[in-house]
Design a protein around this motif. Structure first.
Motif, PDB file in Angstrom:
ATOM      1  N   ALA A  77      97.286  43.830  20.166  1.00 46.03           N
ATOM      2  CA  ALA A  77      96.306  42.835  20.634  1.00 46.03           C
ATOM      3  C   ALA A  77      95.544  43.358  21.850  1.00 46.03           C
ATOM      4  O   ALA A  77      94.314  43.207  21.933  1.00 46.03           O
ATOM      5  CB  ALA A  77      97.015  41.524  20.976  1.00 46.03           C
ATOM      6  N   LEU A  78      96.258  43.974  22.794  1.00 39.80           N
ATOM      7  CA  LEU A  78      95.604  44.508  23.991  1.00 39.80           C
ATOM      8  C   LEU A  78      94.630  45.628  23.628  1.00 39.80           C
ATOM      9  O   LEU A  78      93.564  45.764  24.239  1.00 39.80           O
ATOM     10  CB  LEU A  78      96.647  45.019  24.996  1.00 39.80           C
ATOM     11  CG  LEU A  78      97.560  43.963  25.606  1.00 39.80           C
ATOM     12  CD1 LEU A  78      98.600  44.620  26.513  1.00 39.80           C
ATOM     13  CD2 LEU A  78      96.766  42.920  26.374  1.00 39.80           C
ATOM     14  N   GLU A  79      94.990  46.406  22.627  1.00 36.90           N
ATOM     15  CA  GLU A  79      94.097  47.485  22.177  1.00 36.90           C
ATOM     16  C   GLU A  79      92.839  46.900  21.538  1.00 36.90           C
ATOM     17  O   GLU A  79      91.728  47.353  21.815  1.00 36.90           O
ATOM     18  CB  GLU A  79      94.855  48.388  21.202  1.00 36.90           C
ATOM     19  CG  GLU A  79      94.164  49.703  20.938  1.00 36.90           C
ATOM     20  CD  GLU A  79      95.045  50.667  20.167  1.00 36.90           C
ATOM     21  OE1 GLU A  79      94.761  51.875  20.266  1.00 36.90           O
ATOM     22  OE2 GLU A  79      95.985  50.239  19.468  1.00 36.90           O
ATOM     23  N   ARG A  80      93.004  45.861  20.706  1.00 34.00           N
ATOM     24  CA  ARG A  80      91.837  45.193  20.090  1.00 34.00           C
ATOM     25  C   ARG A  80      90.908  44.608  21.147  1.00 34.00           C
ATOM     26  O   ARG A  80      89.692  44.599  20.986  1.00 34.00           O
ATOM     27  CB  ARG A  80      92.291  44.083  19.139  1.00 34.00           C
ATOM     28  CG  ARG A  80      92.722  44.557  17.780  1.00 34.00           C
ATOM     29  CD  ARG A  80      92.874  43.408  16.786  1.00 34.00           C
ATOM     30  NE  ARG A  80      93.773  42.367  17.247  1.00 34.00           N
ATOM     31  CZ  ARG A  80      95.092  42.368  17.074  1.00 34.00           C
ATOM     32  NH1 ARG A  80      95.678  43.361  16.451  1.00 34.00           N
ATOM     33  NH2 ARG A  80      95.829  41.374  17.514  1.00 34.00           N
ATOM     34  N   GLU A  81      91.516  44.087  22.248  1.00 29.38           N
ATOM     35  CA  GLU A  81      90.723  43.490  23.331  1.00 29.38           C
ATOM     36  C   GLU A  81      90.107  44.542  24.250  1.00 29.38           C
ATOM     37  O   GLU A  81      89.349  44.203  25.153  1.00 29.38           O
ATOM     38  CB  GLU A  81      91.615  42.560  24.164  1.00 29.38           C
ATOM     39  CG  GLU A  81      92.101  41.339  23.414  1.00 29.38           C
ATOM     40  CD  GLU A  81      93.148  40.560  24.204  1.00 29.38           C
ATOM     41  OE1 GLU A  81      93.157  40.626  25.450  1.00 29.38           O
ATOM     42  OE2 GLU A  81      93.979  39.886  23.563  1.00 29.38           O
ATOM     43  N   GLY A  82      90.435  45.802  24.037  1.00 26.69           N
ATOM     44  CA  GLY A  82      89.882  46.875  24.852  1.00 26.69           C
ATOM     45  C   GLY A  82      90.533  47.018  26.219  1.00 26.69           C
ATOM     46  O   GLY A  82      89.949  47.596  27.132  1.00 26.69           O
ATOM     47  N   LEU A  83      91.755  46.514  26.358  1.00 29.71           N
ATOM     48  CA  LEU A  83      92.452  46.574  27.646  1.00 29.71           C
ATOM     49  C   LEU A  83      93.336  47.804  27.779  1.00 29.71           C
ATOM     50  O   LEU A  83      93.625  48.243  28.901  1.00 29.71           O
ATOM     51  CB  LEU A  83      93.289  45.308  27.860  1.00 29.71           C
ATOM     52  CG  LEU A  83      92.504  44.005  27.820  1.00 29.71           C
ATOM     53  CD1 LEU A  83      93.434  42.811  27.902  1.00 29.71           C
ATOM     54  CD2 LEU A  83      91.484  43.969  28.938  1.00 29.71           C
ATOM     55  N   VAL A  84      93.782  48.336  26.652  1.00 31.26           N
ATOM     56  CA  VAL A  84      94.600  49.551  26.652  1.00 31.26           C
ATOM     57  C   VAL A  84      94.087  50.489  25.574  1.00 31.26           C
ATOM     58  O   VAL A  84      93.401  50.073  24.635  1.00 31.26           O
ATOM     59  CB  VAL A  84      96.105  49.269  26.410  1.00 31.26           C
ATOM     60  CG1 VAL A  84      96.667  48.324  27.452  1.00 31.26           C
ATOM     61  CG2 VAL A  84      96.364  48.763  25.007  1.00 31.26           C
ATOM     62  N   SER A  85      94.437  51.752  25.723  1.00 27.69           N
ATOM     63  CA  SER A  85      94.164  52.725  24.665  1.00 27.69           C
ATOM     64  C   SER A  85      95.460  53.465  24.382  1.00 27.69           C
ATOM     65  O   SER A  85      96.262  53.701  25.284  1.00 27.69           O
ATOM     66  CB  SER A  85      93.059  53.695  25.094  1.00 27.69           C
ATOM     67  OG  SER A  85      93.478  54.449  26.213  1.00 27.69           O
ATOM     68  N   ARG A  86      95.640  53.793  23.111  1.00 31.99           N
ATOM     69  CA  ARG A  86      96.830  54.544  22.704  1.00 31.99           C
ATOM     70  C   ARG A  86      96.384  55.788  21.956  1.00 31.99           C
ATOM     71  O   ARG A  86      95.405  55.763  21.209  1.00 31.99           O
ATOM     72  CB  ARG A  86      97.731  53.694  21.801  1.00 31.99           C
ATOM     73  CG  ARG A  86      98.326  52.518  22.526  1.00 31.99           C
ATOM     74  CD  ARG A  86      99.486  51.913  21.784  1.00 31.99           C
ATOM     75  NE  ARG A  86      99.070  51.093  20.662  1.00 31.99           N
ATOM     76  CZ  ARG A  86      99.911  50.442  19.867  1.00 31.99           C
ATOM     77  NH1 ARG A  86     101.205  50.541  20.058  1.00 31.99           N
ATOM     78  NH2 ARG A  86      99.477  49.708  18.880  1.00 31.99           N
ATOM     79  N   LEU A 100      95.881  52.140  30.465  1.00 29.98           N
ATOM     80  CA  LEU A 100      94.899  51.079  30.716  1.00 29.98           C
ATOM     81  C   LEU A 100      93.488  51.624  30.578  1.00 29.98           C
ATOM     82  O   LEU A 100      93.213  52.767  30.950  1.00 29.98           O
ATOM     83  CB  LEU A 100      95.045  50.538  32.140  1.00 29.98           C
ATOM     84  CG  LEU A 100      96.206  49.632  32.458  1.00 29.98           C
ATOM     85  CD1 LEU A 100      96.139  49.206  33.923  1.00 29.98           C
ATOM     86  CD2 LEU A 100      96.210  48.411  31.576  1.00 29.98           C
ATOM     87  N   THR A 101      92.600  50.778  30.095  1.00 28.20           N
ATOM     88  CA  THR A 101      91.179  51.103  30.101  1.00 28.20           C
ATOM     89  C   THR A 101      90.576  50.548  31.398  1.00 28.20           C
ATOM     90  O   THR A 101      91.250  49.824  32.146  1.00 28.20           O
ATOM     91  CB  THR A 101      90.470  50.448  28.903  1.00 28.20           C
ATOM     92  OG1 THR A 101      90.584  49.027  29.041  1.00 28.20           O
ATOM     93  CG2 THR A 101      91.065  50.905  27.584  1.00 28.20           C
ATOM     94  N   ALA A 102      89.316  50.833  31.646  1.00 26.91           N
ATOM     95  CA  ALA A 102      88.638  50.277  32.826  1.00 26.91           C
ATOM     96  C   ALA A 102      88.638  48.747  32.754  1.00 26.91           C
ATOM     97  O   ALA A 102      88.866  48.069  33.759  1.00 26.91           O
ATOM     98  CB  ALA A 102      87.211  50.816  32.916  1.00 26.91           C
ATOM     99  N   HIS A 103      88.417  48.206  31.566  1.00 24.12           N
ATOM    100  CA  HIS A 103      88.435  46.747  31.386  1.00 24.12           C
ATOM    101  C   HIS A 103      89.836  46.189  31.667  1.00 24.12           C
ATOM    102  O   HIS A 103      89.988  45.131  32.285  1.00 24.12           O
ATOM    103  CB  HIS A 103      87.981  46.396  29.975  1.00 24.12           C
ATOM    104  CG  HIS A 103      87.933  44.935  29.675  1.00 24.12           C
ATOM    105  ND1 HIS A 103      87.300  44.014  30.474  1.00 24.12           N
ATOM    106  CD2 HIS A 103      88.458  44.224  28.636  1.00 24.12           C
ATOM    107  CE1 HIS A 103      87.433  42.808  29.961  1.00 24.12           C
ATOM    108  NE2 HIS A 103      88.141  42.906  28.846  1.00 24.12           N
ATOM    109  N   GLY A 104      90.856  46.917  31.239  1.00 30.11           N
ATOM    110  CA  GLY A 104      92.235  46.507  31.505  1.00 30.11           C
ATOM    111  C   GLY A 104      92.534  46.493  32.991  1.00 30.11           C
ATOM    112  O   GLY A 104      93.216  45.592  33.497  1.00 30.11           O
ATOM    113  N   ARG A 105      92.018  47.465  33.716  1.00 29.28           N
ATOM    114  CA  ARG A 105      92.223  47.515  35.175  1.00 29.28           C
ATOM    115  C   ARG A 105      91.547  46.332  35.873  1.00 29.28           C
ATOM    116  O   ARG A 105      92.093  45.765  36.810  1.00 29.28           O
ATOM    117  CB  ARG A 105      91.670  48.815  35.751  1.00 29.28           C
ATOM    118  CG  ARG A 105      92.494  50.024  35.437  1.00 29.28           C
ATOM    119  CD  ARG A 105      91.966  51.262  36.157  1.00 29.28           C
ATOM    120  NE  ARG A 105      92.093  52.490  35.420  1.00 29.28           N
ATOM    121  CZ  ARG A 105      93.210  53.027  34.969  1.00 29.28           C
ATOM    122  NH1 ARG A 105      94.330  52.409  35.149  1.00 29.28           N
ATOM    123  NH2 ARG A 105      93.226  54.159  34.316  1.00 29.28           N
TER     124      ARG A 105
END
Length: 150
Positions: A77-86, A100-105
Motif C-alpha cells: 500500500a505504501l508503495e502504491r501511495e508513493g511513500l516507499v520504494s522497493r 522512503l521516497t521524498a513524499h514518504g519523508r
C-alpha cells in the motif's frame, strides 16, 4: 456475599499499569495520526525506514510489532501511495530492501511532529531526571523478560 478473589491486584499490578499506559498512548497516537491518513503501524514503518534505510520486510515487521504478512500488505500500500520504494531484485538472498521516497519523508515529518507532541504530553508531569530513570527502568524490565524467555 463476599467473594475471595485470587490473582493479580489490578491496583498494584505493574503489568496492568503498563498495559493501561500503552493503551492510553495508542489512543492518543491514533487520534493525531488519523487526520494524517496514517495508522500507528504505518507511522512506525516510515519512522523505521527513515532511521534505518533498506530494512527488509521481516526487520520492519519486528520493529513495528506486526506479522511479516501484515507488513507486506502495508508495504504494498505504501508503495502504491508513493511513500516507499522497493528494489525489484534482491541484492542478497530474497531480501528486497525498502526506502522512503521524498513524499514518504514529507508525510513522516508531519507524523513525527504529531507523535512527538503526544510523547511530550505523556511525560509532562515528569522531571528530566525522572524521564531518564523511567527509560532505564523500562529497558531493565524488557531485558529481564527477554532473558527469562531464552
Amino acid at each position: 456475599m463476599s467473594q475471595d478473589v485470587t490473582g493479580v491486584n489490578l491496583d498494584t499490578s505493574l503489568g496492568y499499569l503498563l498495559k493501561e499506559a500503552a493503551s492510553a498512548l495508542r489512543t492518543a497516537m491514533e487520534s493525531v495520526l488519523r487526520p494524517l491518513g496514517m495508522s500507528i503501524t504505518h507511522y512506525a514503518c516510515l519512522e523505521l525506514l527513515a532511521q534505518r534505510p533498506g530494512l527488509s520486510n521481516s526487520e520492519l515487521a519486528r520493529g513495528a510489532f506486526v506479522s511479516r504478512q501484515s507488513m507486506n500488505v502495508l508495504l504494498q500500500a505504501l508503495e502504491r501511495e508513493g511513500l516507499v520504494s522497493r528494489a525489484t531484485e534482491a541484492s542478497v538472498g530474497r531480501i528486497l530492501p525498502t526506502e522512503l521516497t521524498a513524499h514518504g519523508r514529507q508525510q513522516l515529518e508531519a507524523a513525527s511532529a504529531a507523535v512527538q507532541a503526544v510523547e511530550d504530553t505523556m511525560r509532562s508531569g515528569l522531571t528530566g531526571e525522572e524521564q531518564k530513570q523511567l527509560q532505564a527502568m523500562l529497558r531493565t524490565c524488557v531485558a529481564s523478560l527477554q532473558a527469562a524467555s531464552q
